[in-house]
Design a protein around this motif. Structure first.
Motif, mmCIF file in Angstrom:
data_model
loop_
_atom_site.group_PDB
_atom_site.id
_atom_site.type_symbol
_atom_site.label_atom_id
_atom_site.label_comp_id
_atom_site.label_asym_id
_atom_site.label_seq_id
_atom_site.Cartn_x
_atom_site.Cartn_y
_atom_site.Cartn_z
ATOM 1 N N ALA A 73 0.826 -1.209 0.000
ATOM 2 C CA ALA A 73 0.000 0.000 0.000
ATOM 3 C C ALA A 73 0.862 1.262 0.000
ATOM 4 O O ALA A 73 0.578 2.228 -0.724
ATOM 5 C CB ALA A 73 -0.927 -0.011 1.210
ATOM 6 N N ALA A 74 1.922 1.258 0.810
ATOM 7 C CA ALA A 74 2.808 2.431 0.896
ATOM 8 C C ALA A 74 3.514 2.681 -0.430
ATOM 9 O O ALA A 74 3.675 3.836 -0.859
ATOM 10 C CB ALA A 74 3.829 2.222 2.005
ATOM 11 N N GLY A 167 -7.284 -10.513 -0.586
ATOM 12 C CA GLY A 167 -6.804 -9.496 -1.523
ATOM 13 C C GLY A 167 -7.459 -9.623 -2.880
ATOM 14 O O GLY A 167 -7.808 -8.626 -3.520
ATOM 15 N N THR A 168 -7.663 -10.862 -3.320
ATOM 16 C CA THR A 168 -8.299 -11.111 -4.608
ATOM 17 C C THR A 168 -9.774 -10.722 -4.570
ATOM 18 O O THR A 168 -10.316 -10.174 -5.535
ATOM 19 C CB THR A 168 -8.155 -12.588 -5.009
ATOM 20 N N ALA A 187 -3.926 -1.241 -6.390
ATOM 21 C CA ALA A 187 -3.340 -0.296 -5.444
ATOM 22 C C ALA A 187 -4.296 -0.011 -4.286
ATOM 23 O O ALA A 187 -3.905 -0.040 -3.110
ATOM 24 C CB ALA A 187 -2.982 1.003 -6.166
ATOM 25 N N HIS A 188 -5.569 0.249 -4.607
ATOM 26 C CA HIS A 188 -6.545 0.539 -3.557
ATOM 27 C C HIS A 188 -6.875 -0.700 -2.725
ATOM 28 O O HIS A 188 -7.165 -0.590 -1.529
ATOM 29 C CB HIS A 188 -7.820 1.124 -4.166
ATOM 30 N N SER A 189 -6.831 -1.869 -3.362
ATOM 31 C CA SER A 189 -7.123 -3.094 -2.611
ATOM 32 C C SER A 189 -6.088 -3.331 -1.516
ATOM 33 O O SER A 189 -6.402 -3.860 -0.451
ATOM 34 C CB SER A 189 -7.186 -4.309 -3.548
ATOM 35 N N ARG A 190 -4.837 -2.939 -1.758
ATOM 36 C CA ARG A 190 -3.799 -3.091 -0.744
ATOM 37 C C ARG A 190 -4.103 -2.246 0.489
ATOM 38 O O ARG A 190 -3.850 -2.660 1.617
ATOM 39 C CB ARG A 190 -2.436 -2.705 -1.311
ATOM 40 N N SER A 191 -4.659 -1.046 0.271
ATOM 41 C CA SER A 191 -5.030 -0.183 1.407
ATOM 42 C C SER A 191 -6.165 -0.801 2.209
ATOM 43 O O SER A 191 -6.160 -0.781 3.443
ATOM 44 C CB SER A 191 -5.444 1.210 0.900
#
Length: 263
Positions: A73-74, A167-168, A187-191
């Motif tokens: 996310a970072a 995550g998926t 990218a947004h899914s990681r957050s």
């Protein structure tokens, strides 16, 4: 001689060689997680195979997953792919419902969910395989906010409750309902996944189920793998993300079907 030495030494009642195996697994899991989600498919089976209690395995997996999802996310945020303001409500929902899921899993059996999950993952894999709409381009539409945030709550509860393939699932939600392009969705899914992980790990820590030494070793591996995965995703976009998602979905499905119905 070396194998005898490794077998004779243990930390937290786990043979020393498992620390090496799980460190490598965490690197690969971090890489896979940053590219497609599904890092738990790599690390959870090995944690269980090491012989530790399933709840302790889940808690320790959550700890190292926090570092992997935060690192990814970072990195995406530093590249300007994440708008925290627009995803703020999803993050709040994720933390609230993941906390509820983390509390629930410590008191209920998860056998039914485990039997349903592989077929959910097959459906997601088929969606990514056959949908022509999936690309790095955002689709010009306004998502149904009630449906989108309700699904976010459901996904987040599952993330705190069990979490394999979370995550998926988050990625699929952002692409199919949110209309995000694949790179932006990843990218947004990681957050969102980091929010789920950080909220749920608090309750696992309070319950005393985390193996700290093993978890820290795996955290280092996750940070390495997640950084590599995020760089690959940013460089290659949908042409590398989509195949990874499809492979992970069907990989999780096969693994769970074997475990739940033939194991």
């Amino acid at each position: 001689m070396i194998l005898d030495l490794l077998n004779s030494q243990s930390f937290e009642n786990i043979a020393l060689y498992w620390y090496f195996i799980l460190f490598i697994a965490a690197i690969f899991g971090g890489l896979v997680g940053s590219l497609s989600g599904g890092a738990g498919m790599i690390t959870m089976p090995l944690l269980l195979l090491s012989g530790i209690n399933p709840l302790i395995a889940l808690a320790t997996n959550k700890l190292q997953a926090c570092i992997g999802s935060f690192t990814g996310a970072a990195h995406y945020y530093s590249q300007g792919l994440v708008d925290i303001k627009s995803s703020r409500l999803c993050i709040i929902i994720a933390m609230l419902f993941a906390s509820t899921g983390a509390i629930s899993v410590q008191f209920v059996k998860v056998e039914i969910l485990s039997k349903i999950l592989p077929f959910v993952m097959i459906t997601i894999g088929a969606y990514f395989l056959f949908s022509r709409k999936i690309s790095d381009t955002d689709r010009a539409k306004s998502p149904n906010k009630v449906l989108f945030h309700s699904l976010c709550a459901l996904v987040s509860f599952y993330g705190g409750f069990l979490g394999v393939g979370i995550g998926t699932l988050a990625l699929t939600m952002l692409v199919s309902i949110g209309g995000y392009g694949l790179s932006k969705a990843l990218a947004h899914s990681r957050s969102i996944v980091f929010s789920i992980n950080i909220a749920s790990i608090i309750f696992f820590i309070l319950s005393g189920n985390v193996l700290w030494l093993l978890g820290i070793v795996m955290c280092v591996g996750q940070a390495i793998g997640a950084t590599l995965g995020a760089k690959l995703a940013i460089k290659h976009g949908a042409k590398i993300i989509k195949p990874f998602v499809i492979c992970i979905c069907f990989g999780i499905s096969i693994q769970l079907i074997i475990k739940e119905f033939f194991g």
